[in-house]
Design a protein around this motif. Structure first.
Motif, PDB file in Angstrom:
ATOM      1  N   MET A  86      -8.318   1.324   4.876  1.00  0.00           N
ATOM      2  CA  MET A  86      -7.990   0.777   6.173  1.00  0.00           C
ATOM      3  C   MET A  86      -7.076   1.711   6.933  1.00  0.00           C
ATOM      4  SD  MET A  86      -7.439  -3.216   5.531  1.00  0.00           S
ATOM      5  CE  MET A  86      -6.611  -3.067   4.017  1.00  0.00           C
ATOM      6  N   GLN A  87      -7.164   3.083   6.650  1.00  0.00           N
ATOM      7  CA  GLN A  87      -6.273   4.037   7.287  1.00  0.00           C
ATOM      8  C   GLN A  87      -7.064   5.235   7.803  1.00  0.00           C
ATOM      9  OE1 GLN A  87      -5.665   2.977   4.074  1.00  0.00           O
ATOM     10  NE2 GLN A  87      -4.198   1.429   4.635  1.00  0.00           N
ATOM     11  N   ASN A  88      -6.418   5.992   8.677  1.00  0.00           N
ATOM     12  CA  ASN A  88      -7.039   7.202   9.193  1.00  0.00           C
ATOM     13  C   ASN A  88      -7.194   8.231   8.095  1.00  0.00           C
ATOM     14  OD1 ASN A  88      -7.084   6.130  11.680  1.00  0.00           O
ATOM     15  ND2 ASN A  88      -5.779   7.656  12.635  1.00  0.00           N
ATOM     16  N   ASN A  89      -8.256   9.031   8.164  1.00  0.00           N
ATOM     17  CA  ASN A  89      -8.354  10.185   7.284  1.00  0.00           C
ATOM     18  C   ASN A  89      -7.263  11.164   7.682  1.00  0.00           C
ATOM     19  OD1 ASN A  89     -10.610   9.199   5.978  1.00  0.00           O
ATOM     20  ND2 ASN A  89     -12.014  10.103   7.475  1.00  0.00           N
ATOM     21  N   LEU A  90      -6.586  11.701   6.687  1.00  0.00           N
ATOM     22  CA  LEU A  90      -5.499  12.627   6.976  1.00  0.00           C
ATOM     23  C   LEU A  90      -6.062  13.957   7.444  1.00  0.00           C
ATOM     24  CD1 LEU A  90      -3.241  11.820   3.912  1.00  0.00           C
ATOM     25  CD2 LEU A  90      -3.285  10.752   6.159  1.00  0.00           C
ATOM     26  N   LYS A  91      -5.387  14.557   8.383  1.00  0.00           N
ATOM     27  CA  LYS A  91      -5.864  15.806   8.951  1.00  0.00           C
ATOM     28  C   LYS A  91      -5.845  16.908   7.899  1.00  0.00           C
ATOM     29  CE  LYS A  91      -6.320  14.059  13.021  1.00  0.00           C
ATOM     30  NZ  LYS A  91      -7.626  13.917  13.637  1.00  0.00           N
ATOM     31  N   SER A  92      -6.898  17.738   7.932  1.00  0.00           N
ATOM     32  CA  SER A  92      -7.032  18.783   6.916  1.00  0.00           C
ATOM     33  C   SER A  92      -5.903  19.794   6.999  1.00  0.00           C
ATOM     34  CB  SER A  92      -8.387  19.485   7.094  1.00  0.00           C
ATOM     35  OG  SER A  92      -8.509  20.011   8.403  1.00  0.00           O
ATOM     36  N   ALA A  93      -5.287  19.928   8.158  1.00  0.00           N
ATOM     37  CA  ALA A  93      -4.197  20.894   8.298  1.00  0.00           C
ATOM     38  C   ALA A  93      -2.914  20.399   7.652  1.00  0.00           C
ATOM     39  CB  ALA A  93      -3.956  21.188   9.775  1.00  0.00           C
ATOM     40  N   LYS A  94      -2.864  19.144   7.287  1.00  0.00           N
ATOM     41  CA  LYS A  94      -1.665  18.562   6.694  1.00  0.00           C
ATOM     42  C   LYS A  94      -1.952  18.234   5.233  1.00  0.00           C
ATOM     43  CE  LYS A  94       0.466  15.597   9.467  1.00  0.00           C
ATOM     44  NZ  LYS A  94       0.638  14.393  10.310  1.00  0.00           N
ATOM     45  N   PRO A  95      -0.919  18.071   4.411  1.00  0.00           N
ATOM     46  CA  PRO A  95      -1.141  17.729   3.001  1.00  0.00           C
ATOM     47  C   PRO A  95      -1.954  16.446   2.874  1.00  0.00           C
ATOM     48  CG  PRO A  95       1.159  18.287   3.416  1.00  0.00           C
ATOM     49  CD  PRO A  95       0.499  18.203   4.752  1.00  0.00           C
ATOM     50  N   HIS A  96      -2.841  16.442   1.906  1.00  0.00           N
ATOM     51  CA  HIS A  96      -3.670  15.249   1.669  1.00  0.00           C
ATOM     52  C   HIS A  96      -3.142  14.537   0.438  1.00  0.00           C
ATOM     53  CE1 HIS A  96      -7.472  12.992   2.155  1.00  0.00           C
ATOM     54  NE2 HIS A  96      -7.295  12.769   0.869  1.00  0.00           N
ATOM     55  N   TYR A  97      -2.776  13.290   0.592  1.00  0.00           N
ATOM     56  CA  TYR A  97      -2.211  12.519  -0.510  1.00  0.00           C
ATOM     57  C   TYR A  97      -3.326  11.872  -1.328  1.00  0.00           C
ATOM     58  CZ  TYR A  97       2.151  13.088   2.081  1.00  0.00           C
ATOM     59  OH  TYR A  97       3.245  13.615   2.735  1.00  0.00           O
ATOM     60  N   ALA A  98      -3.910  12.680  -2.209  1.00  0.00           N
ATOM     61  CA  ALA A  98      -5.070  12.213  -2.978  1.00  0.00           C
ATOM     62  C   ALA A  98      -4.720  11.022  -3.858  1.00  0.00           C
ATOM     63  CB  ALA A  98      -5.616  13.359  -3.836  1.00  0.00           C
ATOM     64  N   ALA A  99      -3.515  11.009  -4.398  1.00  0.00           N
ATOM     65  CA  ALA A  99      -3.116   9.897  -5.267  1.00  0.00           C
ATOM     66  C   ALA A  99      -3.130   8.575  -4.505  1.00  0.00           C
ATOM     67  CB  ALA A  99      -1.729  10.146  -5.853  1.00  0.00           C
ATOM     68  N   LEU A 100      -2.717   8.606  -3.242  1.00  0.00           N
ATOM     69  CA  LEU A 100      -2.726   7.386  -2.445  1.00  0.00           C
ATOM     70  C   LEU A 100      -4.149   6.926  -2.162  1.00  0.00           C
ATOM     71  CD1 LEU A 100       0.168   8.028   0.109  1.00  0.00           C
ATOM     72  CD2 LEU A 100       0.248   6.902  -2.127  1.00  0.00           C
ATOM     73  N   ASP A 101      -5.067   7.891  -1.991  1.00  0.00           N
ATOM     74  CA  ASP A 101      -6.480   7.532  -1.846  1.00  0.00           C
ATOM     75  C   ASP A 101      -6.963   6.770  -3.084  1.00  0.00           C
ATOM     76  OD1 ASP A 101      -6.853   8.649   0.640  1.00  0.00           O
ATOM     77  OD2 ASP A 101      -7.641  10.544  -0.106  1.00  0.00           O
ATOM     78  N   GLY A 102      -6.633   7.325  -4.242  1.00  0.00           N
ATOM     79  CA  GLY A 102      -7.063   6.700  -5.483  1.00  0.00           C
ATOM     80  C   GLY A 102      -6.482   5.308  -5.666  1.00  0.00           C
ATOM     81  N   LEU A 103      -5.217   5.156  -5.336  1.00  0.00           N
ATOM     82  CA  LEU A 103      -4.571   3.841  -5.461  1.00  0.00           C
ATOM     83  C   LEU A 103      -5.184   2.834  -4.497  1.00  0.00           C
ATOM     84  CD1 LEU A 103      -0.860   5.009  -5.808  1.00  0.00           C
ATOM     85  CD2 LEU A 103      -2.338   4.100  -7.611  1.00  0.00           C
ATOM     86  N   ARG A 104      -5.542   3.293  -3.305  1.00  0.00           N
ATOM     87  CA  ARG A 104      -6.198   2.403  -2.348  1.00  0.00           C
ATOM     88  C   ARG A 104      -7.547   1.938  -2.902  1.00  0.00           C
ATOM     89  NH1 ARG A 104      -5.876   5.412   2.146  1.00  0.00           N
ATOM     90  NH2 ARG A 104      -7.955   6.273   2.039  1.00  0.00           N
ATOM     91  N   GLY A 105      -8.267   2.841  -3.553  1.00  0.00           N
ATOM     92  CA  GLY A 105      -9.547   2.475  -4.153  1.00  0.00           C
ATOM     93  C   GLY A 105      -9.387   1.479  -5.288  1.00  0.00           C
ATOM     94  N   ILE A 106      -8.375   1.678  -6.120  1.00  0.00           N
ATOM     95  CA  ILE A 106      -8.102   0.733  -7.209  1.00  0.00           C
ATOM     96  C   ILE A 106      -7.803  -0.649  -6.645  1.00  0.00           C
ATOM     97  CG2 ILE A 106      -6.408   0.136  -9.003  1.00  0.00           C
ATOM     98  CD1 ILE A 106      -6.224   3.151  -9.614  1.00  0.00           C
ATOM     99  N   ALA A 107      -7.013  -0.692  -5.579  1.00  0.00           N
ATOM    100  CA  ALA A 107      -6.674  -1.971  -4.960  1.00  0.00           C
ATOM    101  C   ALA A 107      -7.912  -2.658  -4.401  1.00  0.00           C
ATOM    102  CB  ALA A 107      -5.638  -1.753  -3.856  1.00  0.00           C
ATOM    103  N   ALA A 108      -8.824  -1.893  -3.795  1.00  0.00           N
ATOM    104  CA  ALA A 108     -10.038  -2.482  -3.232  1.00  0.00           C
ATOM    105  C   ALA A 108     -10.933  -3.057  -4.337  1.00  0.00           C
ATOM    106  CB  ALA A 108     -10.807  -1.426  -2.428  1.00  0.00           C
ATOM    107  N   ILE A 109     -11.053  -2.340  -5.441  1.00  0.00           N
ATOM    108  CA  ILE A 109     -11.834  -2.856  -6.575  1.00  0.00           C
ATOM    109  C   ILE A 109     -11.193  -4.122  -7.124  1.00  0.00           C
ATOM    110  CG2 ILE A 109     -12.542  -2.358  -8.955  1.00  0.00           C
ATOM    111  CD1 ILE A 109     -12.875   0.588  -8.057  1.00  0.00           C
ATOM    112  N   ALA A 110      -9.859  -4.132  -7.181  1.00  0.00           N
ATOM    113  CA  ALA A 110      -9.140  -5.322  -7.658  1.00  0.00           C
ATOM    114  C   ALA A 110      -9.439  -6.532  -6.781  1.00  0.00           C
ATOM    115  CB  ALA A 110      -7.639  -5.050  -7.696  1.00  0.00           C
ATOM    116  N   VAL A 111      -9.571  -6.315  -5.471  1.00  0.00           N
ATOM    117  CA  VAL A 111      -9.873  -7.420  -4.556  1.00  0.00           C
ATOM    118  C   VAL A 111     -11.235  -8.028  -4.886  1.00  0.00           C
ATOM    119  CG1 VAL A 111     -10.443  -7.983  -2.164  1.00  0.00           C
ATOM    120  CG2 VAL A 111      -8.413  -6.638  -2.659  1.00  0.00           C
ATOM    121  N   VAL A 112     -12.241  -7.171  -5.109  1.00  0.00           N
ATOM    122  CA  VAL A 112     -13.579  -7.674  -5.433  1.00  0.00           C
ATOM    123  C   VAL A 112     -13.552  -8.477  -6.731  1.00  0.00           C
ATOM    124  CG1 VAL A 112     -15.977  -7.053  -5.900  1.00  0.00           C
ATOM    125  CG2 VAL A 112     -14.662  -5.728  -4.234  1.00  0.00           C
ATOM    126  N   ILE A 113     -12.875  -7.941  -7.751  1.00  0.00           N
ATOM    127  CA  ILE A 113     -12.794  -8.636  -9.037  1.00  0.00           C
ATOM    128  C   ILE A 113     -12.058  -9.962  -8.875  1.00  0.00           C
ATOM    129  CG2 ILE A 113     -11.883  -8.517 -11.391  1.00  0.00           C
ATOM    130  CD1 ILE A 113     -12.268  -5.462 -11.227  1.00  0.00           C
TER     131      ILE A 113
END
Length: 358
Positions: free
Chosen positions: A1-28
């Motif tokens: 539910m957030q903007n894609n981070l600009k490629s010129a700036k650091p990408h917080y991959a861990a936060l992407d992964g945590l967001r995905g875990i949370a979304a799967i948790a919602v479905v379950i």
């Protein structure tokens, strides 16, 4: 539910992964609402707190993406950007919800005969506009065609609040707002014994307490640069977040939920933003982040079908098999929705915006 981070700036991959875990948790969690309606017996009893995690993450990411450029970008363009980012899946979720409502094979009565086309069309229009419309029964859901859309209505509200108010706050004023929002969410939790509200007609106002605190907390993490540099493996953050969702539910356990939302979620975001992810895990995290919003928005029509199937008393084993099918189908549908609808539509809308300006 957030903007894609600009490629010129650091990408917080861990936060992407945590967001995905949370979304799967919602479905379950939503599947278990049918399998084990009693929250005290639900193995993922606090899965609904994923929404508060989403709100907190949204505060961090929106600030990261826009704090330093919204003045030159302009409020209008900011709101258009957010609309382009969020609205296509609001539309898709509504369409899927409508089709599921009309053609559910396990319904015992025709929805058209029961509610009439007038109410169905009104609920559809309200869903597209993210206006609450608890007019089709369904346990008072304010968005009866796509129940999770209640949190998107809160996301739109907080984005407007960010653009017109929060962007102008000094750090001291931000802390004052955060204190007030903390008092608001604690009051709601204490009065209701939980912070599960927001989705129903009777609890819709609780959603404002949830989004105000969590978005402000994420905003505070970013503006005060509370990013904790660390070498903790992403998997440990994933386990910690999953542990919140799996934590047992007790009657009137509002204090525990408040501790998770007020203390732990901002800390997880602070640490997740400050950790590095290996290349292999990075790809998984980005995939999870990419499908998280589509997954959240396109799965719930299947939950209604699961509920109506459960009413036929097929047996617990068949219900579990059905639920596993829903989880797998939801992830596949989320990926298809992302690649063949959401991304192409957003790309077209952005090109349309550019051509209108030229």
């Amino acid at each position: 539910m957030q903007n894609n981070l600009k490629s010129a700036k650091p990408h917080y991959a861990a936060l992407d992964g945590l967001r995905g875990i949370a979304a799967i948790a919602v479905v379950i969690f939503h599947c278990y609402e049918i399998l084990t309606p009693d929250l005290t017996k639900n193995p993922i009893a606090h899965g609904y707190l994923a929404v508060d995690f989403f709100f907190c993450l949204s505060g961090f990411v929106v600030a990261y993406a826009y704090d330093k450029r919204i003045k030159t970008l302009g409020v209008k363009q900011f709101l258009i950007n957010r609309l382009i980012r969020l609205q296509p899946l609001v539309v898709l979720g509504t369409v899927l919800g409508l089709l599921g409502f009309l053609f559910d094979p396990f319904l015992t009565a025709s929805p058209v005969r029961e509610f009439g086309w007038g109410k169905i069309i009104l609920a559809t229009v309200c869903s597209l506009l993210l206006l609450p419309s608890p007019i089709l029964g369904r346990y008072e859901n304010v968005f009866p065609l796509n129940a999770p859309a209640w949190s998107l209505s809160m996301e739109y509200f907080i984005n407007l609040f960010y653009a017109f108010v929060l962007i102008h706050l000094s750090k001291k004023m931000l802390l004052l707002f955060l204190v007030l929002a903390t008092a608001f969410i604690i009051t709601v939790a204490y009065l209701h014994g939980s912070i599960v509200g927001g989705w129903s007609a009777s609890s819709y106002g609780d959603g404002y307490a949830r989004v105000l605190f969590s978005f402000l907390a994420g905003l505070t993490v970013y503006r005060f640069n509370l990013i904790l540099k660390n070498r903790i493996n992403f998997l440990l953050y994933g386990l910690l977040l999953s542990g919140v969702f799996l934590f047992p539910h007790f009657e009137n356990d509002w204090f525990t939920e408040i501790a998770f939302v007020i203390l732990l979620f901002p800390l997880i975001i602070s640490g997740g933003a400050g950790t590095q992810v290996s290349e292999r895990l990075r790809k998984i995290c980005i995939f999870l982040g990419d499908i998280s919003y589509p997954l959240y928005m396109v799965h719930y029509w299947m939950i209604w079908i699961l509920g109506n199937y459960a009413a036929t008393n097929p047996g617990q084993q068949k219900l579990y098999i059905f639920s596993i099918g829903i989880l797998i189908s939801s992830i596949l549908l989320a990926w298809i929705s992302l690649k063949y609808f959401d991304e192409p539509v957003r790309k077209w809308l952005k090109m349309k915006m550019k051509s209108n300006k030229s």
